[in-house]
Write a protein that holds these residues in place. Structure first.
Motif, PDB file in Angstrom:
ATOM      1  N   LEU A  29       0.923  -1.274   0.031  1.00 21.33           N
ATOM      2  CA  LEU A  29       0.002   0.132   0.276  1.00 21.33           C
ATOM      3  C   LEU A  29       0.680   1.069   0.027  1.00 21.33           C
ATOM      4  N   ILE A  30       2.019   1.099   0.887  1.00 23.38           N
ATOM      5  CA  ILE A  30       2.682   2.563   0.664  1.00 23.38           C
ATOM      6  C   ILE A  30       3.727   2.816  -0.284  1.00 23.38           C
ATOM      7  N   ARG A  31       3.322   1.924  -1.232  1.00 21.10           N
ATOM      8  CA  ARG A  31       4.448   1.900  -2.371  1.00 21.10           C
ATOM      9  C   ARG A  31       3.819   2.862  -3.454  1.00 21.10           C
ATOM     10  N   PHE A  32       2.397   3.179  -3.228  1.00 20.64           N
ATOM     11  CA  PHE A  32       1.626   3.806  -4.243  1.00 20.64           C
ATOM     12  C   PHE A  32       1.714   5.357  -3.901  1.00 20.64           C
ATOM     13  N   GLN A  33       1.783   6.004  -5.016  1.00 16.19           N
ATOM     14  CA  GLN A  33       1.594   7.586  -4.573  1.00 16.19           C
ATOM     15  C   GLN A  33      -0.110   7.745  -4.625  1.00 16.19           C
ATOM     16  N   SER A  34      -0.265   8.578  -3.598  1.00 15.66           N
ATOM     17  CA  SER A  34      -1.614   8.785  -3.220  1.00 15.66           C
ATOM     18  C   SER A  34      -2.224  10.279  -3.009  1.00 15.66           C
ATOM     19  N   THR A  35      -1.394  11.096  -3.743  1.00 14.21           N
ATOM     20  CA  THR A  35      -1.642  12.476  -3.584  1.00 14.21           C
ATOM     21  C   THR A  35      -2.854  12.926  -4.302  1.00 14.21           C
ATOM     22  N   ARG A  36      -3.567  13.878  -4.162  1.00 14.22           N
ATOM     23  CA  ARG A  36      -4.622  14.579  -4.817  1.00 14.22           C
ATOM     24  C   ARG A  36      -4.287  14.615  -6.376  1.00 14.22           C
ATOM     25  N   GLY A  37      -4.995  14.083  -7.312  1.00 18.63           N
ATOM     26  CA  GLY A  37      -4.945  13.712  -8.549  1.00 18.63           C
ATOM     27  C   GLY A  37      -4.268  12.582  -8.940  1.00 18.63           C
ATOM     28  N   ALA A  38      -3.759  12.045  -8.069  1.00 18.74           N
ATOM     29  CA  ALA A  38      -2.786  10.565  -8.391  1.00 18.74           C
ATOM     30  C   ALA A  38      -3.351   9.472  -7.637  1.00 18.74           C
ATOM     31  N   GLU A  39      -4.636   9.319  -7.354  1.00 15.54           N
ATOM     32  CA  GLU A  39      -5.025   8.274  -6.515  1.00 15.54           C
ATOM     33  C   GLU A  39      -5.678   7.003  -6.961  1.00 15.54           C
ATOM     34  N   LEU A  40      -5.466   7.004  -8.454  1.00 16.99           N
ATOM     35  CA  LEU A  40      -5.976   5.876  -9.226  1.00 16.99           C
ATOM     36  C   LEU A  40      -5.231   4.494  -9.036  1.00 16.99           C
ATOM     37  N   GLY A  41      -3.902   4.526  -8.817  1.00 13.84           N
ATOM     38  CA  GLY A  41      -3.132   3.232  -8.583  1.00 13.84           C
ATOM     39  C   GLY A  41      -3.372   2.717  -7.267  1.00 13.84           C
ATOM     40  N   VAL A  42      -3.578   3.515  -6.110  1.00  6.46           N
ATOM     41  CA  VAL A  42      -3.955   3.062  -5.091  1.00  6.46           C
ATOM     42  C   VAL A  42      -5.354   2.574  -4.734  1.00  6.46           C
ATOM     43  N   GLN A  43      -6.396   3.380  -5.466  1.00  4.74           N
ATOM     44  CA  GLN A  43      -7.677   2.706  -5.476  1.00  4.74           C
ATOM     45  C   GLN A  43      -7.800   1.384  -6.145  1.00  4.74           C
ATOM     46  N   ASP A  44      -7.265   1.154  -7.239  1.00  2.00           N
ATOM     47  CA  ASP A  44      -7.288  -0.088  -7.859  1.00  2.00           C
ATOM     48  C   ASP A  44      -6.666  -1.194  -6.846  1.00  2.00           C
TER      49      ASP A  44
END
Length: 105
Positions: A29-44
């Motif tokens: 989970l922490i390997r994903f960028q999850s800043t505003r506008g870059a949420e898609l990877g962590v959402q998937d």
């Protein structure tokens, strides 16, 4: 409600049994960028983990115009258009249910 010794032991054993899996999940989970506008990877990632765990999952469209009218709206990206929605219905007596946003279960 108090927890008896046997119940406490069962909880400790369950935590121990799943600990390595939890560490692996957290590391993934922490390997994903999850800043505003870059949420898609962590959402998937979260979507698939919850689905694999037995939750019914879906994505739904956000009304961009409704968000734009909100006084506290911020930057909006296409990644935000398809948020995930987990829901689980428990048939067990005394179980808890996370209800689908539409009210369906």
């Amino acid at each position: 409600m108090s927890l008896d010794k046997e119940g406490a032991i069962r909880i400790i054993k369950a935590v121990d049994a799943g600990f390595q899996r939890q560490l692996a999940l957290t590391a993934g989970l922490i390997r994903f960028q999850s800043t505003r506008g870059a949420e898609l990877g962590v959402q998937d990632f979260v979507f698939q983990e919850l689905r694999d765990g037995g939750d019914a999952m879906e994505r739904f469209n956000i009304d961009k115009d409704a968000v734009a009218r909100h006084p506290d709206d911020g930057r909006f990206s296409e990644d935000m258009l398809k948020p995930l929605s987990p829901w689980h219905s428990s048939s067990a007596a005394g179980g808890r249910t996370v209800t689908h946003p539409s009210g369906a279960r």
